[in-house]
Motif scaffolding. Sequence first.
Motif, PDB file in Angstrom:
ATOM      1  N   ARG A  27       0.838  -1.211   0.000  1.00  0.00           N
ATOM      2  CA  ARG A  27       0.000   0.000   0.000  1.00  0.00           C
ATOM      3  C   ARG A  27       0.865   1.250   0.000  1.00  0.00           C
ATOM      4  O   ARG A  27       0.583   2.208  -0.710  1.00  0.00           O
ATOM      5  N   ARG A  28       1.932   1.236   0.795  1.00  0.00           N
ATOM      6  CA  ARG A  28       2.832   2.384   0.861  1.00  0.00           C
ATOM      7  C   ARG A  28       3.494   2.647  -0.497  1.00  0.00           C
ATOM      8  O   ARG A  28       3.746   3.789  -0.862  1.00  0.00           O
ATOM      9  N   LEU A  29       3.728   1.573  -1.263  1.00  0.00           N
ATOM     10  CA  LEU A  29       4.340   1.713  -2.583  1.00  0.00           C
ATOM     11  C   LEU A  29       3.335   2.104  -3.664  1.00  0.00           C
ATOM     12  O   LEU A  29       3.708   2.302  -4.815  1.00  0.00           O
ATOM     13  N   GLY A  64      -6.154  -1.201   3.116  1.00  0.00           N
ATOM     14  CA  GLY A  64      -6.744  -0.592   1.931  1.00  0.00           C
ATOM     15  C   GLY A  64      -6.449  -1.336   0.642  1.00  0.00           C
ATOM     16  O   GLY A  64      -6.481  -0.753  -0.435  1.00  0.00           O
ATOM     17  N   LEU A  65      -6.176  -2.637   0.746  1.00  0.00           N
ATOM     18  CA  LEU A  65      -5.885  -3.446  -0.438  1.00  0.00           C
ATOM     19  C   LEU A  65      -7.082  -4.307  -0.811  1.00  0.00           C
ATOM     20  O   LEU A  65      -7.782  -4.824   0.058  1.00  0.00           O
ATOM     21  N   ASP A  66      -7.277  -4.488  -2.103  1.00  0.00           N
ATOM     22  CA  ASP A  66      -8.280  -5.414  -2.606  1.00  0.00           C
ATOM     23  C   ASP A  66      -7.608  -6.743  -2.928  1.00  0.00           C
ATOM     24  O   ASP A  66      -6.479  -6.765  -3.425  1.00  0.00           O
ATOM     25  N   PHE A  67      -8.286  -7.838  -2.657  1.00  0.00           N
ATOM     26  CA  PHE A  67      -7.827  -9.155  -3.080  1.00  0.00           C
ATOM     27  C   PHE A  67      -8.165  -9.284  -4.558  1.00  0.00           C
ATOM     28  O   PHE A  67      -9.313  -9.101  -4.951  1.00  0.00           O
ATOM     29  N   VAL A  68      -7.163  -9.584  -5.402  1.00  0.00           N
ATOM     30  CA  VAL A  68      -7.414  -9.626  -6.844  1.00  0.00           C
ATOM     31  C   VAL A  68      -7.345 -11.021  -7.444  1.00  0.00           C
ATOM     32  O   VAL A  68      -7.724 -11.199  -8.597  1.00  0.00           O
ATOM     33  N   GLY A  69      -6.861 -12.007  -6.688  1.00  0.00           N
ATOM     34  CA  GLY A  69      -6.837 -13.353  -7.225  1.00  0.00           C
ATOM     35  C   GLY A  69      -5.795 -14.233  -6.567  1.00  0.00           C
ATOM     36  O   GLY A  69      -5.044 -13.804  -5.700  1.00  0.00           O
ATOM     37  N   LEU A  70      -5.797 -15.489  -7.016  1.00  0.00           N
ATOM     38  CA  LEU A  70      -4.832 -16.484  -6.527  1.00  0.00           C
ATOM     39  C   LEU A  70      -3.800 -16.758  -7.610  1.00  0.00           C
ATOM     40  O   LEU A  70      -4.093 -16.652  -8.799  1.00  0.00           O
ATOM     41  N   HIS A  71      -2.624 -17.143  -7.197  1.00  0.00           N
ATOM     42  CA  HIS A  71      -1.498 -17.348  -8.097  1.00  0.00           C
ATOM     43  C   HIS A  71      -0.829 -18.682  -7.776  1.00  0.00           C
ATOM     44  O   HIS A  71      -0.748 -19.059  -6.620  1.00  0.00           O
ATOM     45  N   TRP A  72      -0.369 -19.373  -8.773  1.00  0.00           N
ATOM     46  CA  TRP A  72       0.361 -20.644  -8.610  1.00  0.00           C
ATOM     47  C   TRP A  72      -0.447 -21.652  -7.792  1.00  0.00           C
ATOM     48  O   TRP A  72       0.016 -22.180  -6.781  1.00  0.00           O
ATOM     49  N   LEU A  73      -1.630 -21.944  -8.235  1.00  0.00           N
ATOM     50  CA  LEU A  73      -2.503 -22.841  -7.481  1.00  0.00           C
ATOM     51  C   LEU A  73      -2.002 -24.277  -7.436  1.00  0.00           C
ATOM     52  O   LEU A  73      -2.390 -25.040  -6.563  1.00  0.00           O
ATOM     53  N   LEU A  74      -1.161 -24.685  -8.364  1.00  0.00           N
ATOM     54  CA  LEU A  74      -0.678 -26.057  -8.383  1.00  0.00           C
ATOM     55  C   LEU A  74       0.698 -26.211  -7.752  1.00  0.00           C
ATOM     56  O   LEU A  74       1.365 -27.227  -7.953  1.00  0.00           O
ATOM     57  N   VAL A  75       1.115 -25.229  -6.970  1.00  0.00           N
ATOM     58  CA  VAL A  75       2.427 -25.273  -6.334  1.00  0.00           C
ATOM     59  C   VAL A  75       2.259 -25.367  -4.828  1.00  0.00           C
ATOM     60  O   VAL A  75       1.444 -24.665  -4.241  1.00  0.00           O
ATOM     61  N   THR A  76       3.033 -26.229  -4.207  1.00  0.00           N
ATOM     62  CA  THR A  76       3.129 -26.292  -2.752  1.00  0.00           C
ATOM     63  C   THR A  76       4.596 -26.340  -2.400  1.00  0.00           C
ATOM     64  O   THR A  76       5.374 -27.066  -3.018  1.00  0.00           O
TER      65      THR A  76
END
Length: 81
Positions: A27-29, A64-76
């Motif tokens: 947020r600061r950035l 003040g951030l919105d969640f926009v999605g998930l990334h790398w769903l097939l990685v653990t």
Amino acid sequence: MSAPFRYAMCNEAFEGQPFRDVCRLLRRLGYSGIEIAPFTLAPDPSEVSAAQRAEYKRIMAGEGLDFVGLHWLLVTRGRFT
């Protein structure tokens, strides 16, 4: 009139850092959204409890951030599953 362009970043770039600190820094950035790589929150994303998810949501909103999605769903833990 068009809406201003908004930026989001994935928390994976800050892996190992506390989620609250990552949100605060983004947020600061000037970012307005965060994308989440589930493996950064737990070795197995199914281990993230409902209470933990609610806390992450509260932290994002508080910064003040919105969640926009998930990334790398097939990685653990950095490996493909």
